[in-house]
Design a protein around this motif. Structure first.
Motif, PDB file in Angstrom:
ATOM      1  N   PRO A1011       0.838  -1.206   0.000  1.00 32.82           N
ATOM      2  CA  PRO A1011       0.000   0.000   0.000  1.00 32.82           C
ATOM      3  C   PRO A1011       0.875   1.259   0.000  1.00 32.82           C
ATOM      4  CG  PRO A1011       0.029  -0.965   2.194  1.00 32.82           C
ATOM      5  CD  PRO A1011       0.836  -1.881   1.318  1.00 32.82           C
ATOM      6  N   ILE A1012       1.568   1.460  -1.092  1.00 34.98           N
ATOM      7  CA  ILE A1012       2.499   2.580  -1.188  1.00 34.98           C
ATOM      8  C   ILE A1012       2.288   3.218  -2.564  1.00 34.98           C
ATOM      9  CG2 ILE A1012       4.965   3.088  -1.583  1.00 34.98           C
ATOM     10  CD1 ILE A1012       5.650   1.105   0.528  1.00 34.98           C
ATOM     11  N   CYS A1013       2.484   4.533  -2.645  1.00 32.22           N
ATOM     12  CA  CYS A1013       2.496   5.126  -3.982  1.00 32.22           C
ATOM     13  C   CYS A1013       3.626   6.138  -4.070  1.00 32.22           C
ATOM     14  CB  CYS A1013       1.154   5.751  -4.339  1.00 32.22           C
ATOM     15  SG  CYS A1013       0.858   7.291  -3.516  1.00 32.22           S
ATOM     16  N   ALA A1014       4.008   6.442  -5.324  1.00 36.06           N
ATOM     17  CA  ALA A1014       5.059   7.430  -5.556  1.00 36.06           C
ATOM     18  C   ALA A1014       4.459   8.569  -6.358  1.00 36.06           C
ATOM     19  CB  ALA A1014       6.210   6.795  -6.324  1.00 36.06           C
ATOM     20  N   THR A1015       4.898   9.802  -6.062  1.00 38.46           N
ATOM     21  CA  THR A1015       4.469  10.935  -6.881  1.00 38.46           C
ATOM     22  C   THR A1015       5.701  11.742  -7.252  1.00 38.46           C
ATOM     23  OG1 THR A1015       4.147  12.300  -4.916  1.00 38.46           O
ATOM     24  CG2 THR A1015       2.203  11.201  -5.791  1.00 38.46           C
ATOM     25  N   TRP A1025       4.684   7.704  -0.576  1.00 41.29           N
ATOM     26  CA  TRP A1025       3.639   7.893   0.437  1.00 41.29           C
ATOM     27  C   TRP A1025       3.144   6.545   0.933  1.00 41.29           C
ATOM     28  CZ3 TRP A1025       2.634  13.073   1.293  1.00 41.29           C
ATOM     29  CH2 TRP A1025       3.052  13.963   0.279  1.00 41.29           C
ATOM     30  N   ASP A1026       2.875   6.478   2.232  1.00 41.86           N
ATOM     31  CA  ASP A1026       2.292   5.277   2.831  1.00 41.86           C
ATOM     32  C   ASP A1026       0.776   5.409   2.757  1.00 41.86           C
ATOM     33  OD1 ASP A1026       1.410   3.262   4.367  1.00 41.86           O
ATOM     34  OD2 ASP A1026       2.814   3.597   6.029  1.00 41.86           O
ATOM     35  N   LEU A1027       0.108   4.451   2.115  1.00 44.26           N
ATOM     36  CA  LEU A1027      -1.344   4.564   1.954  1.00 44.26           C
ATOM     37  C   LEU A1027      -2.086   3.827   3.051  1.00 44.26           C
ATOM     38  CD1 LEU A1027      -1.520   3.972  -1.885  1.00 44.26           C
ATOM     39  CD2 LEU A1027      -1.243   6.094  -0.649  1.00 44.26           C
ATOM     40  N   SER A1028      -1.345   3.120   3.940  1.00 39.46           N
ATOM     41  CA  SER A1028      -2.019   2.417   5.032  1.00 39.46           C
ATOM     42  C   SER A1028      -2.478   3.466   6.030  1.00 39.46           C
ATOM     43  CB  SER A1028      -1.020   1.466   5.684  1.00 39.46           C
ATOM     44  OG  SER A1028      -0.036   2.236   6.334  1.00 39.46           O
ATOM     45  N   PRO A1029      -3.208   3.066   7.087  1.00 39.91           N
ATOM     46  CA  PRO A1029      -3.793   4.077   7.983  1.00 39.91           C
ATOM     47  C   PRO A1029      -2.784   5.053   8.578  1.00 39.91           C
ATOM     48  CG  PRO A1029      -4.831   1.980   8.376  1.00 39.91           C
ATOM     49  CD  PRO A1029      -3.748   1.714   7.366  1.00 39.91           C
ATOM     50  N   SER A1030      -1.487   4.766   8.513  1.00 44.96           N
ATOM     51  CA  SER A1030      -0.574   5.758   9.102  1.00 44.96           C
ATOM     52  C   SER A1030      -0.426   6.994   8.221  1.00 44.96           C
ATOM     53  CB  SER A1030       0.792   5.139   9.366  1.00 44.96           C
ATOM     54  OG  SER A1030       1.406   4.864   8.129  1.00 44.96           O
ATOM     55  N   HIS A1031      -0.878   6.909   6.946  1.00 42.58           N
ATOM     56  CA  HIS A1031      -0.926   8.096   6.071  1.00 42.58           C
ATOM     57  C   HIS A1031       0.223   9.066   6.264  1.00 42.58           C
ATOM     58  CE1 HIS A1031      -4.799   6.889   4.782  1.00 42.58           C
ATOM     59  NE2 HIS A1031      -5.369   7.087   5.936  1.00 42.58           N
ATOM     60  N   CYS A1032       1.410   8.683   5.843  1.00 45.11           N
ATOM     61  CA  CYS A1032       2.468   9.668   5.963  1.00 45.11           C
ATOM     62  C   CYS A1032       3.390   9.591   4.758  1.00 45.11           C
ATOM     63  CB  CYS A1032       3.253   9.495   7.257  1.00 45.11           C
ATOM     64  SG  CYS A1032       4.113   7.919   7.310  1.00 45.11           S
ATOM     65  N   MET A1033       4.265  10.561   4.649  1.00 41.71           N
ATOM     66  CA  MET A1033       5.234  10.543   3.564  1.00 41.71           C
ATOM     67  C   MET A1033       6.451   9.776   4.063  1.00 41.71           C
ATOM     68  SD  MET A1033       6.817  13.714   1.438  1.00 41.71           S
ATOM     69  CE  MET A1033       8.144  14.154   2.544  1.00 41.71           C
ATOM     70  N   LEU A1034       6.815   8.705   3.340  1.00 42.94           N
ATOM     71  CA  LEU A1034       7.898   7.837   3.825  1.00 42.94           C
ATOM     72  C   LEU A1034       9.271   8.357   3.408  1.00 42.94           C
ATOM     73  CD1 LEU A1034       6.253   4.439   2.926  1.00 42.94           C
ATOM     74  CD2 LEU A1034       6.517   5.416   5.196  1.00 42.94           C
ATOM     75  N   ALA A1035       9.339   8.904   2.195  1.00 40.69           N
ATOM     76  CA  ALA A1035      10.651   9.319   1.710  1.00 40.69           C
ATOM     77  C   ALA A1035      10.467  10.429   0.694  1.00 40.69           C
ATOM     78  CB  ALA A1035      11.365   8.130   1.057  1.00 40.69           C
ATOM     79  N   VAL A1036      11.503  11.232   0.563  1.00 49.92           N
ATOM     80  CA  VAL A1036      11.436  12.303  -0.430  1.00 49.92           C
ATOM     81  C   VAL A1036      12.842  12.479  -0.987  1.00 49.92           C
ATOM     82  CG1 VAL A1036      11.819  14.059   1.345  1.00 49.92           C
ATOM     83  CG2 VAL A1036      10.858  14.719  -0.845  1.00 49.92           C
TER      84      VAL A1036
END
Length: 1340
Positions: A1011-1015, A1025-1036
């Motif tokens: 459950p991850i996406c990249a933009t 971005w983490d799409l699981s309930p923690s909803h946060c940006m994992l890396a940039v």
């Protein structure tokens, strides 16, 4: 001295000579203080005969044409002409505005009248319907409006003995009105046999439904109810222009020059014939009378005001005179005495004493006078005439010396030489004649270099040279007295000029706006000693510039009062005064010159308030000596919020596509999918062009906005709730003092403000109808009842609302430049401040208008660009943050001091119980004490201070801070980079929300099994971005260029990113470190895709119209797909990894064989049979139905198919996310539609297990997650979805009549935008209609 700043001295209006008697009636009254109130040009005048003093009301910006006195006789209402005319109610004692009534009338306001108790005011417009309006003038509220009459209305009056009744009269009518509720109903007066139907000019109401009216033929008509009961014939010999009722009876004044007094039953008391008195003259015509006790005021057509004492009625006292009708052009000042001479088209020449403020001599000539000059010894007065002649008079007794006519065209300018020997006479024949004064004005020379009429002339100090200006804007020089032209410019350079009244020349370059017609400045006069000059122009403005004024577009101070052209302006001989004259308003204004040193003493005099700041104003061009705008503010002021197409245009666009709809309705269409999506989480916060848009609610949640969504974020549970009532970008947000309601304003053609509840997420009120293009600032009053808003239209309109009732209370044009913030005074909800580009203004409400005063900076500097403002601990104190990092402290409208607070602009400010908090571009949050004396604490926003619970990563240290709010023991901070941070008072910082920064977001990819996406975005970052309930940006990761596309490899270990410079990278999906990078193209990489399975190939599409295929293992380019005629928009592989489907900007659907890139042609039936690894294309028969009816205007930018191939999600240029059944065959498929993004939805992707749909929204920078809900799981929710564009016409089940009724189109054709071609023949070209007999044939 190339100083482009405005001069520090100024002018103060001291006296106005004249009275407007032409085309106006009933405009002269005694106030309670026994002063006399009237108007001339655009100025309301209050004259005290006892002290011989005038006060001025300067709230209008065009000719005043009507006036009414409040029954208590202190307040005055005046109405003006103009495109958007308004009414001002003002206090005759303080000459300050009490209320402004506007936005209803057009063209002008012809009559005004107060009712008996003075609560209501009636006004009549000059528009074609002569609209009648009744106002609650204190509130500025319109109570009732009705069309008055098809012809002009001359007078209107309340019936003082019956409530809610009015009478109006005018061209060939009289009407009796009754006001019931909010409706005005007229009944026409019945003339019957008693009198002729004729024009009624004035009226007065008496007891028992009796009305007296004055008619055009000089009779008085007496009405009972609506019937004419008797006439008093021959009351006057000609039209009765004015009628005034008082305790003793009635006074009437007529065109015959008589004033008659009548008792209460209209029996004659006495008659006063002004033509027979000492001051009288043939043709005297009375326009206005006012009878109070034993005094009578009379205003005449020719601008005189007489005061008559009843018992000495044959000796009227002349208290004011002016020029009569006709243009006023001639003005000269005496060389040694405080006298001004004027001459006009009324053929009179007049001499005014500037000390006694009086007319001291007058003489009538044979011809209209166009210019005047006084000889250097002050003995002779020369007058240039319209017929080409000129006359010289002795000043002493106005006797003629000579009269000479050498020219046929008007003499526009004449001047005596400084040595007194010559008179130069310039005419419209484009020549200047020189006459010898001593030789009894014998012609001694002629200057004939000009090709156009002569406009201005100046002599040199030694009388040897003359310079001229002509109508072509040419400046020429002549040797005197011969008149030989001087062509050698060097010779002229050393000449000292005795005066400077020319409008062209190096010294006066700066008086011209940067882009201006050379004819609109009529006159200039330089004061060499004071180094200032004054100009007069066609817009009714007198301006003060520095002299010399070398650079175009210099700053000035401007003064209003004249209404139309100011034709001439001169300094008095000792430079104490400036005299200006108005062309059409034929008035003479005398201004006192206040030099710099005296300014300091006069500061305690409050600046004259006005709607158009008459005290002074900056010029149109930017000050060159201002520090450059900060880059960030510069960027922000250039953002345009205009759209090509607004969502409001949709219904209309659909109307235009009616034919298509009809054809679509007849076909069987795919029904909408059963499953639906629901907005679940949004990453992003709009900080890059907004400020102070982030608050704690009552319950400790956080409210802010992104795209078209109002977000309420619960930081404990990390969940969000959404207000989805807006349909385009939200630009501002304010919170109610109780912290439970929020107001948000959006972009739109007619943009709206929504007030909604943060608990229930329901709208409480929607305000629209006043702001064009968008709303950029809102603020609640301290009691929460009012709301102020600012629009992004060209005038940045400011509106004050009673938001619960949805009622506009007041409005005003704010500023030409952008306004950033509006704040309502917490102690006085009638006051507010606005700040913006070079703008700090203090407003107070006056009825339906707001009156602004600029902040007075005094000697402390110049108006800086202000970015934020708050009120302090008393109603007088205000604080504003500037673009240079200072905090300005204001008391009332005066700047007290400035404090350096930040490096770079102060973007946000918040007032606490004891103290303030500020945030700036330097990324520092500062806490201050309550006087801004001490900075108590600062917090720097740095990565090192981030607490472990953060929902993301800070992109950079010290990001620019755009919003600050306090509550619940924390400081909430919003940054330009789209982060929301919570700063604990003890230091740690938690990052709560984060999104992309400014720039469009296009690239989006979901991970193949997590459950991850990249933009990737134009902001030059790649984010995971983490799409699981923690909803946060994992890396940039920061990139060297912005990117438009990205894609995970099938095993999820690598991530390919296409950049805007034509290069692409493959990075490690966990660490984001480079694996490889290539550059074969120059244009943007628009799409990038790994082949399915092992991910052996990578297809890279660019805007160069090519797709390159690379072998991932060997890192070599193995194929190029050629043949597209436009840029590539979408790509999909088939399951085998052998075939590539490509969409282009020209809407081509192409197929290429991989890896070589050979172009294939595949019939559409076959395309459907092919198994595709993914479907993100928007073309082809399978997705024909996703294109909307208005497909020409808007594009479907993205699509994505669920893994079970049942539902296709699309994103389009309108910001809609839609779900269709797949395959969407046949045109205009039905869908479910969702609004949250504001403009383009640039990409949509399902997650690997179809549980979420992820969408990104181009310029709104947001990343939105939607949960996918199966059919049957739907509970009814607000804003869940809208049905498709076409309602179910094919369902049938209608009775035929009902169906027909449904199809009747009630839209008014004239209002729909596209004017359809008309068919048929215009009536006057048609054949004559057959008569009834002819039509019925012969059978009778």
């Amino acid at each position: 001295m190339a100083d482009r700043s405005a001069p520090s001295c100024h002018l103060r209006l001291e006296w106005v000579y004249g009275y407007r008697g032409h085309q106006c009636r009933n405009n002269l009254y005694y106030t309670a203080a026994k002063e006399i109130v009237y108007f001339v040009a655009g100025v309301g005048v209050v004259y005290s005969p006892r002290e011989h003093r005038q006060k001025f009301y300067l709230g209008h910006q065009d000719d005043i044409i009507s006036l009414a006195l409040h029954p208590e006789r202190v307040l005055v209402a005046t109405g003006q002409v103009g495109k958007e005319p308004y009414i001002c109610v003002w206090d005759s004692y303080t000459v300050q505005t009490v209320s402004v009534l506007k936005d209803v009338h057009t063209h002008g306001i012809a009559c005004l009248a107060f009712d008996l108790d003075g609560q209501r005011l009636v006004s009549v417009g000059l528009d074609s319907k002569n609209t009648v309006c009744v106002w609650d003038w204190r509130k500025g509220k319109l109570l009732s409006v009705a069309p008055g009459h098809t012809d002009r209305i001359f007078d209107i009056s309340w019936d003082l003995y019956q409530p809610n009744k009015l009478v109006s009269c005018g061209v060939k009518h009289i009407k009796f009105w009754s006001l019931c509720g909010n409706s005005l109903t007229p009944k026409r007066g019945v003339f019957g046999k008693t009198g002729d139907l004729q024009t009624i000019l004035c009226l007065a109401c008496a007891r028992d439904e009796v009305t007296y009216s004055g008619a055009l033929n000089g009779d008085i008509y007496v009405w009972k109810g609506i019937n004419l009961v008797r006439t008093i014939q021959g009351a006057h010999a000609a039209g009765i222009f004015s009628m005034n009722a008082c305790e003793e009876g009635f006074a009437t004044g007529g065109r015959d020059g008589c004033v008659r007094l009548w008792d209460l039953n209209f029996k004659p008391i006495t008659v006063i014939d002004l033509r027979e008195t000492d001051q009288g003259y043939k043709g005297l015509s009375v326009r206005s009378v006012c009878w109070r006790g034993d005094h009578i005021l009379v205003g005449t057509q020719d601008s005189e005001i007489f005061e008559i004492v009843v018992h000495e009625r044959n000796k009227p006292f002349l208290i004011m005179q002016g020029h009569c009708e006709g243009e006023l052009w001639a003005l000269a000042v005496h060389p040694t005495k405080p006298l001004a001479m004027t001459g006009s088209d009324d053929r009179s020449v007049r001499i005014w004493s500037l000390i006694d403020h009086a007319l001291i001599a007058r003489c009538n000539m044979e011809e209209p006078i166009r210019c005047a000059a006084v000889s250097t010894d002050g003995i002779h007065l020369a007058l240039g005439m319209k017929d080409g002649s000129f006359t010289v008079l002795r000043v002493r007794d106005m006797t003629e010396v000579v009269h000479i006519k050498d020219r046929k065209e008007a003499i526009h300018e004449l001047k005596y030489s400084p040595d007194g020997n010559f008179l130069a006479v310039g005419s419209n024949d484009s020549s200047v004649d020189i006459y010898g004064v001593v030789q009894r004005y014998k012609k001694v020379g002629e200057c004939i270099g000009s090709l156009s009429f002569i406009t201005h002339m100046d002599w040199s100090s030694d009388s040897k040279y003359l310079q001229t200006n002509d109508g072509n804007g040419k400046r020429l020089f002549y040797r005197m007295p011969s008149g030989k032209e001087v062509t050698n410019k060097e010779e002229v350079k050393v000449v000292q000029w005795a005066s400077w009244t020319c409008v062209s020349g190096l010294e006066v370059n700066g008086i011209w706006p940067k882009y201006s017609d050379i004819n609109d400045i009529n006159s200039v006069d330089a004061n060499f000693i004071g180094q200032v000059m004054v100009t007069a122009d066609d817009y009714g403005i007198v301006k003060l510039f520095r002299y010399p004024c070398l650079r175009k577009g210099a700053k000035f101070k401007k003064y209003l009062g004249h209404s139309a052209h100011v034709t001439n302006v001169r300094w008095s001989h000792d430079h104490q005064w400036v005299v200006s004259i108005g062309g059409a308003d034929h008035s003479v204004f005398q201004w006192k010159f206040v030099p710099d040193r005296k300014l300091k003493d006069s500061l305690h005099i409050a600046p004259q308030e006005s709607l158009v700041d008459s005290n002074s104003d900056e010029s149109d061009s930017d000050q060159s000596d201002v520090p450059e705008l900060d880059s960030e503010i510069e960027q922000e002021t250039q953002i345009t919020y205009r759209r090509q197409v607004y969502k409001e245009d949709l219904p209309q666009l659909k109307e235009q596509c009616k034919e298509k709809r009809k054809s679509a309705a007849s076909k069987r269409r795919e029904r909408a999918p059963g499953n639906s999506i629901r907005l679940h989480f949004v990453h992003g916060y709009r900080g890059y062009d907004c400020r102070s848009n982030l608050f704690y609610t009552q319950t400790g949640e956080i409210v802010y906005h992104i795209a078209a969504v109002g977000v309420v974020y619960n930081r404990q549970q990390n969940t969000q709730r959404f207000y989805l009532g807006h349909d385009d970008d939200i630009l501002c947000l304010a919170i109610h003092p109780l912290k439970d309601y929020v107001a948000t304003g959006q972009v739109g053609r007619d943009s709206s403000i929504h007030i909604w509840d943060t608990e229930t997420i329901k709208p409480l009120s929607v305000l629209k109808g006043y702001h064009q293009y968008g709303v950029c600032a809102v603020d609640f009053s301290a009691d929460g009842k009012r709301l102020a808003s600012v629009g992004i239209d060209d005038n940045h309109t400011i509106v004050l609302w009673d938001w619960k009732k949805g009622e506009k209370l007041s409005a005003v044009r704010g500023s030409k430049d952008k306004i950033f913030v509006v704040k309502i005074n917490p102690y006085m909800p009638d006051k507010l401040i606005t700040v913006g580009i070079k703008h700090m203004k203090f407003w107070r409400r006056a009825g339906g208008g707001l009156i602004g005063r600029k902040g007075c900076i005094g000697a402390l500097g110049r108006t800086d660009t202000m970015m934020c403002a708050v009120y302090g601990w008393t109603e007088e104190m205000a604080f504003s943050g500037t673009s240079t990092g200072d905090v300005c402290i204001w008391r009332d409208v005066f700047l007290m001091k400035t404090v350096k607070a930040h490096d770079g602009p102060v973007f946000s400010m918040h007032a606490l119980e004891k103290g303030f908090v500020t945030g700036g571009k330097d990324g520092v949050v500062a806490l201050w004490d309550d006087t801004f004396e001490r900075c108590l604490k600062t917090y720097a926003i740095k990565r090192a201070a981030l607490a472990p619970g953060s929902k993301g990563l800070l992109l950079e240290d010290n990001p620019s801070i755009r919003a600050i709010s306090l509550g619940h023991g924390h400081i909430l901070v919003g940054t330009k980079n789209g982060e929301i941070l919570e700063v604990d008072k003890s230091g740690p910082i938690t990052l709560l929300v984060q999104g992309h920064m400014e720039g469009e977001v296009w690239g989006l990819a979901t991970h193949p099994h997590l459950p991850i996406c990249a933009t990737v975005s134009d902001d030059k970052t790649l984010r995971i971005w983490d799409l699981s309930p923690s909803h946060c940006m994992l890396a940039v990761r920061k990139l060297k260029k912005g990117g438009r596309c990205c894609c995970f490899s099938p095993d999820g270990k690598a991530l390919a990113v296409g950049l805007n410079d034509g290069s692409f990278l493959i990075v490690n999906a966990d660490t984001l470190e480079d694996l490889v990078s290539f550059q074969h193209r120059k244009d943007v990489i628009s799409e990038i895709r790994f082949s399915p399975g092992a991910g052996k190939y990578l297809a890279v599409a660019s805007c160069d119209n090519f797709v390159d295929i690379y072998n991932v293992m060997s890192s070599k380019r193995v194929g190029i797909c050629k043949g597209a005629s436009s840029y590539i928009t979408h790509m999909d592989w088939d399951i085998r990894g052998k075939l590539l489907q490509v969409n282009t900007g020209a809407k081509e659907q192409l197929f290429f064989e991989a890896p070589r890139g050979k172009k294939q042609t595949i019939p559409s039936l076959e395309v459907e049979k092919i198994g595709w690894a993914s479907w993100t294309s928007v073309l082809g028969s399978c997705c024909e139905g996703i294109w909307p009816i208005i497909g020409e205007v808007t594009d479907v930018t993205a699509s994505c198919l669920t893994s079970d191939s049942k539902v296709l999600a699309t994103g389009d240029d309108f910001g809609f996310v839609k779900l269709f059944r797949y395959p969407a065959k046949g045109k205009f498929g039905k869908f479910k539609r969702y609004v949250a993004h504001s403009t383009h939805v640039t990409n949509v992707r399902w997650t690997y297990d179809d549980s979420l749909l992820v969408t990104v929204g181009g310029a709104d920078t947001s990343l939105m997650l939607w949960t996918y809900e199966m059919e049957g799981h739907r509970d009814s929710r607000q804003c869940d979805s809208e049905e498709s564009d076409l309602d179910s016409e094919e369902d049938g089940g209608y009775d035929s009549d009902v169906t027909r009724e449904n199809e009747i189109n009630y839209t008014i054709k004239a209002l729909s935008t596209n004017i359809r071609p008309m068919f048929g023949i215009k009536p006057h070209l048609q054949q004559k209609e057959p008569t009834l007999d002819e039509r019925q044939g012969v059978v009778r």
